[in-house]
Design a protein around this motif. Structure first.
Motif, PDB file in Angstrom:
ATOM      1  N   GLN A  59     -10.595   4.604  -1.418  1.00 18.14           N
ATOM      2  CA  GLN A  59      -9.962   3.574  -0.596  1.00 18.14           C
ATOM      3  C   GLN A  59      -8.580   4.024  -0.139  1.00 18.14           C
ATOM      4  N   ALA A  60      -7.855   4.778  -0.949  1.00 14.06           N
ATOM      5  CA  ALA A  60      -6.537   5.265  -0.539  1.00 14.06           C
ATOM      6  C   ALA A  60      -6.645   6.259   0.607  1.00 14.06           C
ATOM      7  N   SER A  61      -7.733   7.028   0.630  1.00 14.49           N
ATOM      8  CA  SER A  61      -7.894   7.990   1.718  1.00 14.49           C
ATOM      9  C   SER A  61      -8.122   7.297   3.054  1.00 14.49           C
ATOM     10  N   PHE A  62      -8.719   6.113   3.034  1.00 14.18           N
ATOM     11  CA  PHE A  62      -8.970   5.376   4.274  1.00 14.18           C
ATOM     12  C   PHE A  62      -7.812   4.460   4.657  1.00 14.18           C
ATOM     13  N   THR A  63      -7.169   3.836   3.672  1.00 15.04           N
ATOM     14  CA  THR A  63      -6.149   2.831   3.972  1.00 15.04           C
ATOM     15  C   THR A  63      -4.725   3.357   3.864  1.00 15.04           C
ATOM     16  N   GLY A  64      -4.513   4.411   3.076  1.00 16.49           N
ATOM     17  CA  GLY A  64      -3.172   4.910   2.842  1.00 16.49           C
ATOM     18  C   GLY A  64      -2.411   4.112   1.795  1.00 16.49           C
ATOM     19  N   PHE A  65      -3.040   3.099   1.211  1.00 14.68           N
ATOM     20  CA  PHE A  65      -2.410   2.265   0.182  1.00 14.68           C
ATOM     21  C   PHE A  65      -2.814   2.764  -1.199  1.00 14.68           C
ATOM     22  N   CYS A  66      -1.818   3.067  -2.022  1.00 12.23           N
ATOM     23  CA  CYS A  66      -2.085   3.520  -3.383  1.00 12.23           C
ATOM     24  C   CYS A  66      -0.973   3.010  -4.294  1.00 12.23           C
ATOM     25  N   PRO A  67      -1.307   2.138  -5.246  1.00 16.09           N
ATOM     26  CA  PRO A  67      -0.286   1.611  -6.151  1.00 16.09           C
ATOM     27  C   PRO A  67       0.438   2.698  -6.947  1.00 16.09           C
ATOM     28  N   VAL A  68      -0.263   3.743  -7.328  1.00 18.83           N
ATOM     29  CA  VAL A  68       0.368   4.819  -8.090  1.00 18.83           C
ATOM     30  C   VAL A  68       1.388   5.553  -7.216  1.00 18.83           C
ATOM     31  N   ALA A  69       1.089   5.702  -5.920  1.00 19.55           N
ATOM     32  CA  ALA A  69       2.042   6.344  -5.007  1.00 19.55           C
ATOM     33  C   ALA A  69       3.317   5.520  -4.902  1.00 19.55           C
ATOM     34  N   MET A  70       3.173   4.193  -4.888  1.00 20.21           N
ATOM     35  CA  MET A  70       4.359   3.341  -4.838  1.00 20.21           C
ATOM     36  C   MET A  70       5.196   3.510  -6.109  1.00 20.21           C
ATOM     37  N   PHE A  71       4.530   3.652  -7.248  1.00 19.97           N
ATOM     38  CA  PHE A  71       5.222   3.870  -8.520  1.00 19.97           C
ATOM     39  C   PHE A  71       5.981   5.198  -8.501  1.00 19.97           C
ATOM     40  N   PHE A  72       5.327   6.257  -8.023  1.00 20.52           N
ATOM     41  CA  PHE A  72       5.981   7.566  -7.971  1.00 20.52           C
ATOM     42  C   PHE A  72       7.133   7.567  -6.967  1.00 20.52           C
ATOM     43  N   ARG A  73       7.021   6.796  -5.898  1.00 22.13           N
ATOM     44  CA  ARG A  73       8.113   6.679  -4.932  1.00 22.13           C
ATOM     45  C   ARG A  73       9.333   6.047  -5.602  1.00 22.13           C
ATOM     46  N   ARG A  74       9.096   5.028  -6.419  1.00 21.38           N
ATOM     47  CA  ARG A  74      10.203   4.377  -7.138  1.00 21.38           C
ATOM     48  C   ARG A  74      10.841   5.308  -8.157  1.00 21.38           C
ATOM     49  N   LEU A  75      10.060   6.259  -8.664  1.00 16.93           N
ATOM     50  CA  LEU A  75      10.611   7.249  -9.597  1.00 16.93           C
ATOM     51  C   LEU A  75      11.459   8.293  -8.885  1.00 16.93           C
ATOM     52  N   GLY A  76      11.382   8.316  -7.540  1.00 23.49           N
ATOM     53  CA  GLY A  76      12.221   9.228  -6.776  1.00 23.49           C
ATOM     54  C   GLY A  76      11.545  10.491  -6.298  1.00 23.49           C
ATOM     55  N   LEU A  77      10.224  10.579  -6.396  1.00 26.52           N
ATOM     56  CA  LEU A  77       9.541  11.758  -5.887  1.00 26.52           C
ATOM     57  C   LEU A  77       9.599  11.769  -4.369  1.00 26.52           C
ATOM     58  N   LYS A  78       9.576  12.984  -3.819  1.00 28.29           N
ATOM     59  CA  LYS A  78       9.631  13.147  -2.378  1.00 28.29           C
ATOM     60  C   LYS A  78       8.289  12.774  -1.764  1.00 28.29           C
ATOM     61  N   PRO A  79       8.302  12.135  -0.588  1.00 31.85           N
ATOM     62  CA  PRO A  79       7.038  11.806   0.083  1.00 31.85           C
ATOM     63  C   PRO A  79       6.300  13.055   0.534  1.00 31.85           C
ATOM     64  N   GLY A  80       4.989  12.945   0.590  1.00 30.12           N
ATOM     65  CA  GLY A  80       4.166  14.022   1.119  1.00 30.12           C
ATOM     66  C   GLY A  80       3.594  13.596   2.452  1.00 30.12           C
ATOM     67  N   ARG A  81       2.551  14.258   2.880  1.00 36.36           N
ATOM     68  CA  ARG A  81       1.938  13.930   4.168  1.00 36.36           C
ATOM     69  C   ARG A  81       1.057  12.701   4.087  1.00 36.36           C
ATOM     70  N   ALA A  82       0.373  12.526   2.986  1.00 37.28           N
ATOM     71  CA  ALA A  82      -0.576  11.399   2.888  1.00 37.28           C
ATOM     72  C   ALA A  82       0.121  10.087   2.521  1.00 37.28           C
ATOM     73  N   PHE A  83       0.988  10.136   1.549  1.00 39.63           N
ATOM     74  CA  PHE A  83       1.652   8.935   1.074  1.00 39.63           C
ATOM     75  C   PHE A  83       3.148   9.015   1.377  1.00 39.63           C
ATOM     76  N   GLY A  84       3.490   9.036   2.649  1.00 44.20           N
ATOM     77  CA  GLY A  84       4.877   9.207   3.085  1.00 44.20           C
ATOM     78  C   GLY A  84       5.632   8.006   3.239  1.00 44.20           C
TER      79      GLY A  84
END
Length: 67
Positions: A42-67
């Motif tokens: 589902q993340a590959s189709f929608t671009g929504f991923c709760p874990v990506a939001m968590f990693f963004r809050r941790l300060g990881l740099k965005p990539g191409r898929a979850f930017g």
């Protein structure tokens, strides 16, 4: 490490842990691997991923898929 790689690493870890628990503890643990796989699909189709939001809050740099 960017968010994309962290999400893939986390999903791989969840699947491996689920397989180990399914083999040693209970077959119901395989459901966790199914959930992780469905979430990746589902993340590959929608671009929504709760874990990506968590990693963004941790300060990881965005990539191409979850930017």
């Amino acid at each position: 490490m960017n968010i994309d790689r962290a999400v893939m690493a986390f999903a791989g870890l969840v699947i491996l842990v689920s397989m180990a628990l399914g083999y040693t503890v209970s077959q119901y643990s395989y459901g966790l691997a199914v959930f992780a796989g469905l979430n990746l699909i589902q993340a590959s189709f929608t671009g929504f991923c709760p874990v990506a939001m968590f990693f963004r809050r941790l300060g990881l740099k965005p990539g191409r898929a979850f930017g």
